[in-house]
Design an enzyme around this catalytic site. Structure first.
Site, short mmCIF file in Angstrom:
data_model
loop_
_atom_site.label_atom_id
_atom_site.label_comp_id
_atom_site.label_asym_id
_atom_site.label_seq_id
_atom_site.Cartn_x
_atom_site.Cartn_y
_atom_site.Cartn_z
N GLN A 1 0.83 -1.20 0.00
CA GLN A 1 0.00 0.00 0.00
C GLN A 1 0.87 1.26 0.00
O GLN A 1 0.40 2.34 -0.31
CB GLN A 1 -0.94 0.00 1.21
CG GLN A 1 -2.01 -1.08 1.13
CD GLN A 1 -2.99 -1.08 2.28
OE1 GLN A 1 -3.27 -2.11 2.86
NE2 GLN A 1 -3.55 0.08 2.63
N ARG B 1 -9.69 -0.70 7.08
CA ARG B 1 -10.60 0.21 6.40
C ARG B 1 -10.99 1.39 7.26
O ARG B 1 -12.17 1.75 7.40
CB ARG B 1 -11.85 -0.52 5.91
CG ARG B 1 -12.47 0.26 4.76
CD ARG B 1 -13.59 -0.45 4.08
NE ARG B 1 -14.02 0.35 2.95
CZ ARG B 1 -14.34 -0.12 1.76
NH1 ARG B 1 -14.28 -1.39 1.53
NH2 ARG B 1 -14.72 0.68 0.80
N CYS B 2 -9.98 1.98 7.91
CA CYS B 2 -10.26 3.20 8.66
C CYS B 2 -8.94 3.93 8.85
O CYS B 2 -7.89 3.38 8.61
CB CYS B 2 -10.87 2.90 10.03
SG CYS B 2 -9.83 1.94 11.12
N GLU C 1 -13.32 5.06 3.92
CA GLU C 1 -13.34 4.37 5.20
C GLU C 1 -14.52 4.79 6.08
O GLU C 1 -14.86 4.08 7.03
CB GLU C 1 -12.00 4.63 5.90
CG GLU C 1 -10.87 4.06 5.02
CD GLU C 1 -9.48 4.45 5.44
OE1 GLU C 1 -9.34 5.52 6.05
OE2 GLU C 1 -8.55 3.68 5.19
#
Lengths: 288, 809
Positions: B240, B387-388, B763
């Site tokens: 990422q 996902r945050c 997110e």
């Protein structure tokens, strides 16, 4: 998720498959749809050195009526079970059950014979076969023998199959016209094995239950034929007290494992709830 | 047709042709993804490439007595077997983590969690490598393990990290116990304690945000190829943050950074799982350097779920103090954070608990205090932002559950209590008690829109009726209404408080206009499915008046892309998106000079019109960006260098603060514990909306993952430290059948400091969704005085609630 090394065999007759299995012994496993065996091989919980694929054998993929029985070839896929109009007419609970097995892709490959023969307590068909009083045709070097589904399962992945024997067909006595049925399955999501499931077939006359048979899925090391629970129902109007007693009798024979689906006490109670709901649906469907 | 109408039509047509910001442009990357033509790490096949696989520990905590690789090395096709003894002389048996700790690459004296990497087998194919792992003979001496974080700091607890047992000052200050990692405090403790001592009403609840896993469909993987002649390393991987990986590889390998080429090709989902550095990356690199041929490592599903970064495992004692009228006066939170065997959290380095201090949420809470203790246990390491943004799901869960607990104690409606305490639109920029400056928001408007859309009043009336019917025995269903009003903090971040291993968290864009007016642009971020190739092009299209279809976006190759900190924490739009706009504006400024020269007017006489500069008052005198591009190369004004390109490294002045109002209606079957989501409405405010279709897709995906986390997804351990259910048989990844239907909506409150006013959205739905589902479940049982019900809310746990409450007769 990487299987060990194995040899692959693809016989074209039952006889040669039986001979191969006998010759290769314990290191060989028959391969039907593969959707139980291959996941076990990927995690190396199973590491057969030989796979004997039954897919090229003619005549094992069929559904037909023979007298008062329906006969299903072992390699008949769940997809074919669902799409058989013969089965839909004569034994509709088969379709109802097959529809809650796994997902459409798996049902397209997975076979009814593999589901019954593997001895996995999570499989749905074994308890249904016990409920229906089905028998299995086991083919070995000495020819065929019939074993009742109610006698076939000895433990988790342990069955009455002798070395070299193959389950080649399933014979189901056709339930009486007007029978009521229901297969109720609790699962966490599509593709999951049952937390608990119940198969029910009953007949009713003048508001009274005249016969009943109950199978329970995945609440013990083997599928369970709940004979006592069914006996309690027969002769009753399926009143609340009787159903409560039958549910209690069914719950009493369960010995589920605690797993990620829930603790044993939950799975026992869910067997009861599934039975209650399957029975409710069977009653509505039964012609009185 | 009059003249004005003609002009309007022309302008509308030219705008539409650009497919710029606000357009529901179809995702350009989907052309290859939907045809199976994506190119992922595992698709790479290099000549002579070898394959690696790990020998992993069956124990959660054990001393390694001996490792014998003889049998494995004797297997035909096995090329090498690496152990800690091989890595130690290279100083690579441990690697640094992003959180200032070190993490074992291959276990040396001890293993600290089940499935920890012990040896790395390199073989000619994947199957031989796997076979050989079974032939490495490791003798273990089992040790008592710690699974429960509450037992980690007991006086007689076994010491887990013997490698650092004497190092009582950690990366984030003093350690209170050999199994303690850090204590982090923020806020005014004294003032907060004072408020709690005198408040009319207080609540205190232990809220557990349980351990789970981001579980991207593509697992973590890498291919390393070392060229011994050139001394250059090429590393393809599921990264990422490819540039950060390059720097880290350089720092730990000693290879100069310009001789390392890191390439992140197509990535099949990340969700935080692909931020960190893993043993597999290091072993593939070492293997390739030692052997001089490419080495591939591909994690399988069970390895992914049980070893590479988990998420959550926060045990949050959450307190609120309020007046009896429902005005919140203070918040006090203590977190026990289970980090597993190594502190491998992927947070900005100064933030050991991420941005947990956003936990005052959307409310004007005058004082607050937060303390976080991180501890080691015998579990896999991690603690990534699934996902945050960093620990924001945990923070929002704490405040959004706690406010419902408070509402119940006050006997107030939970929506009304929220509205009463919202930060008001005129209070922005708002300084929170725990140190953040919220950039913009209009919470009251969003809440009202959401309540009207869901029909809140009618739902409460229906619920009241159903509760009566339940009491009368007429139904076995409980109805729950879940609310969540979240404020996120994303877009890390300003250099003054955000860095990773000392690298400030800027991001970058480089835009190059070709002579014919088409464009290549490269960013320091890396899409894992977010649709960057589509959306960045839309920003440039609007800024420069060039059709998005003529703009190619590239990311992931550190040789060609400008340095950036990567994609996670919803930072791509807030940071690299800003860099893109700023770089485009540099180009536009030069384009204006060129246009002035071409039109023989003064720059100040020009105005921008969609895709062209035109002379003010003479709209027929104009030069399009395409024409300007040609001139930029071939006939630039005197004293102006040719070409038309720009680069921007953008350091954001502040975070962005997306928010939203979510409502969930749920029906729970008391007898089975099965919960069915009847409706889920999500209103998101992410500021300026670049591509509404992609936003909607992001919201659907984030809500689905929130649904999973709240309703059953977990990584559980038994008392022996065995990881339970680390396969898709048990790990709850919902299919289309289980997933509720989503209703989406929005308001737009632009970020005042962002060049295009965008805030990030990927997110938000996860952050806001988790507490919304949990609140719905809790609300269903609230009238039965059930107390707080912990997640995950899978069927058997809800059945147990019914059992406890005597609902099963």
């Amino acid at each position: 998720m990487i299987p060990g090394t194995f040899d692959y065999h693809r016989p074209t007759t039952v006889e040669s498959a039986v001979a191969l299995l006998l010759q290769l012994g314990e290191d060989a496993r028959p391969l039907a749809g593969g959707h139980s065996l291959i996941p076990l091989m990927k995690t190396r919980l199973a590491a057969p050195e030989h796979l004997v694929d039954l897919g090229a054998i003619e005549g094992l993929h069929r559904v037909e009526r023979i007298g008062d029985d329906v006969v299903i070839g072992a390699m008949t896929t769940q997809h074919s079970v669902i799409n058989s109009s013969l089965l839909a007419d004569l034994v509709p609970i088969l379709r109802e059950t097959a529809l809650v097995i796994a997902d459409p892709q798996i049902r397209y490959k997975g076979t009814i014979g593999g589901n019954c023969a593997n001895g996995d307590p999570g499989n749905d068909m074994p308890a249904l076969m016990q409920c229906l009083g089905a028998s299995y045709t086991l083919t070995g070097t000495g020819g065929n023998r019939q074993v009742s589904a109610r006698d076939f399962y000895l433990g988790a992945y342990e069955t009455a199959l002798a070395p070299g024997e193959i389950l080649t067909e399933i014979r189901i006595p056709i339930p009486p016209t007007g029978h009521g049925y229901g297969y109720e399955k609790l699962k966490r999501k599509v593709g999951d094995y049952a937390t608990a499931a119940a198969a029910v077939v009953i007949t009713m006359a003048a508001g009274t239950c005249t016969s009943a048979s109950i199978g329970l899925t995945n609440v013990s090391e083997t599928p369970l034929w709940a004979a006592e629970a069914a006996r309690i129902l027969v002769g009753s109007t399926l009143d609340v007290a009787t159903v409560d007693a039958a549910v209690a009798a069914a719950e009493a024979i369960t010995t589920p494992a605690s797993d990620m689906r829930g603790p044993a006490e939950y799975r026992t109670k869910m067997a009861g709830v599934m039975l209650r709901r399957a029975l409710g649906r069977a009653r509505v469907r039964a012609t009185v | 047709m009059n003249e004005q109408v003609k002009i309007d039509i022309d302008r509308a047509e030219r705008t539409e042709k650009l497919q710029g910001m606000g357009c529901k442009r179809k995702r350009v990357e989907d052309i290859r993804f939907t045809q199976g033509k994506g190119s992922y790490v595992d698709d790479l096949k290099l000549p002579g490439m070898l394959f690696g696989d790990f020998v992993r520990s069956p124990h959660a905590h054990a001393r390694i007595v001996s490792i014998d690789t003889t049998r494995a090395k004797a297997l035909p096709g096995v090329i090498a077997v690496l152990t800690a003894a091989d890595l130690k002389p290279l100083g690579l048996h441990y690697m640094p983590t992003l959180a200032g700790d070190v993490q074992a690459v291959l276990a040396e004296e001890k293993v600290l969690f089940q499935n920890q990497e012990v040896a790395f087998v390199i073989a000619e194919d994947r199957y031989i490598a796997s076979d050989a792992t079974e032939l490495v003979d490791v003798v273990y001496e089992a040790l008592p393990c710690i699974v429960d974080p509450f037992k980690a700091m007991l006086p007689d607890a076994p010491i887990l990290r013997e490698d650092i047992k004497d190092k009582m000052i950690g990366a984030h200050g003093p350690r209170k116990h050999p199994n303690h990692i850090f204590e982090w405090q923020i806020g005014d403790k004294q003032a907060t304690d004072e408020v709690f001592a005198h408040a009319d009403v207080t609540i205190k609840e232990m809220l557990v945000d349980h351990r789970t896993h981001p579980s991207p469909l593509e697992t973590c993987q890498s291919v390393a190829s070392f060229d011994k002649v050139k001394g250059e390393l090429t590393l393809w991987g599921t990264f990422q943050a490819p540039h950060v990986i390059r720097t880290v590889v350089s720092l730990i390998s000693g290879l100069p950074e310009h001789k390392i080429h890191v390439i992140a090709p197509d990535i099949g989902g990340g969700f935080g799982n692909k931020v960190g550095a893993y043993a597999g990356y290091v072993c593939s690199v070492v293997g390739s350097i030692v052997l001089g041929v490419p080495v591939k490592w591909v994690e399988d599903r069970m390895e992914n779920l049980s070893t590479t970064s988990f998420a959550r495992d926060y045990h949050m004692t959450t307190e609120l103090a309020a007046t009896k009228e429902g005005k919140i006066l203070g918040m006090r939170v203590h977190v026990l954070a289970d980090h597993g065997a190594f502190d491998a959290c992927a947070d900005p380095s100064k933030w050991p608990a991420g941005f947990m201090n956003i936990c005052t949420g959307s409310y004007d809470i005058p004082v607050a205090h937060l303390a976080v203790d991180g501890v080691y246990t015998n579990k896999a390491s991690g603690g990534v932002a699934y996902r945050c943004s960093f620990r924001v799901t945990e923070a929002v869960f704490a405040i959004e559950r706690a406010i419902e607990v408070l509402a119940q104690k006050l006997g107030m409606d939970a929506a009304e209590l929220r509205i009463k305490n919202f930060i008001k639109a005129e209070q922005f920029p708002y300084h929170s008690a725990l140190g953040w400056e919220y950039d913009s928001g209009d919470y009251h408007t969003a809440m009202k829109k959401a309540m009207d859309a869901i029909g809140y009043t009618a739902l409460r009336a229906e619920q009241a009726e159903k509760r009566e019917a339940f009491k009368r025995g007429e139904t076995r269903e409980l109805m729950g209404i879940g609310i969540s009003f979240f404020t996120e903090i994303v877009g890390a971040g300003p250099a003054k408080n955000c860095d990773i291993l000392g690298i400030a968290m800027f991001d970058s864009a480089e835009i190059r206009i070709h002579p014919t007016g088409s464009v290549i642009a490269r960013m320091g971020t890396k899409s894992q499915g977010q649709g960057h190739e589509t959306t960045y092009a839309q920003i440039i299209a609007t800024e420069l008046g060039i059709p998005a279809d003529d703009i190619m976006i590239e990311e992931g190759n550190t040789d060609t892309a400008p340095y950036g900190l990567g994609t996670y924490g919803s930072r791509s739009t807030p940071v690299a998106g800003a860099a893109t706009a700023v770089a485009a504006r540099k180009i536009k400024a030069k384009a204006q000079m060129i246009a002035a020269h071409m039109l023989e007017v003064h720059e100040g006489d020009l105005e921008w019109d969609i895709d062209r500069f035109r002379v003010k008052g003479l709209p027929e005198k104009f030069k399009t960006m395409k024409e300007i591009a040609w001139s930029a190369y071939n006939a630039p004004p005197p004293n102006l260098e040719p070409g038309l390109e720009a680069v921007n490294y953008y350091e954001p002045p502040n975070m962005t603060y997306p928010f939203g109002a979510y409502f969930c209606v749920m029906d729970i079957d008391v007898d089975t514990g099965v919960a069915k989501t009847r409706r889920f409405y999500a209103l998101d405010d992410c500021g300026t909306r670049i591509n509404p279709m992609i936003i909607e897709g992001q919201v659907h995906g984030g809500l689905t993952e929130a649904f999973a986390c709240a309703m059953g997804q977990e990584i559980r351990y038994d008392e022996m430290g065995n990881v339970m259910g680390a396969s898709f048989m048990d790990f709850f990844l919902p299919t289309a059948v289980e997933t509720p239907k989503w209703e989406t909506d929005f308001t737009v409150t632009p970020s005042p400091h962002h060049p295009i006013g965008a805030k990030g959205v990927g997110e938000s739905p996860h952050v806001g969704g988790v507490p919304c589902f949990s609140n719905a479940v809790n609300d269903a049982y609230a009238f039965l005085d059930a107390g707080h019900i912990q997640m995950p809310h899978d069927a058997w746990r809800l059945w147990k609630v019914g059992e406890r409450l005597g609902l099963h007769g």
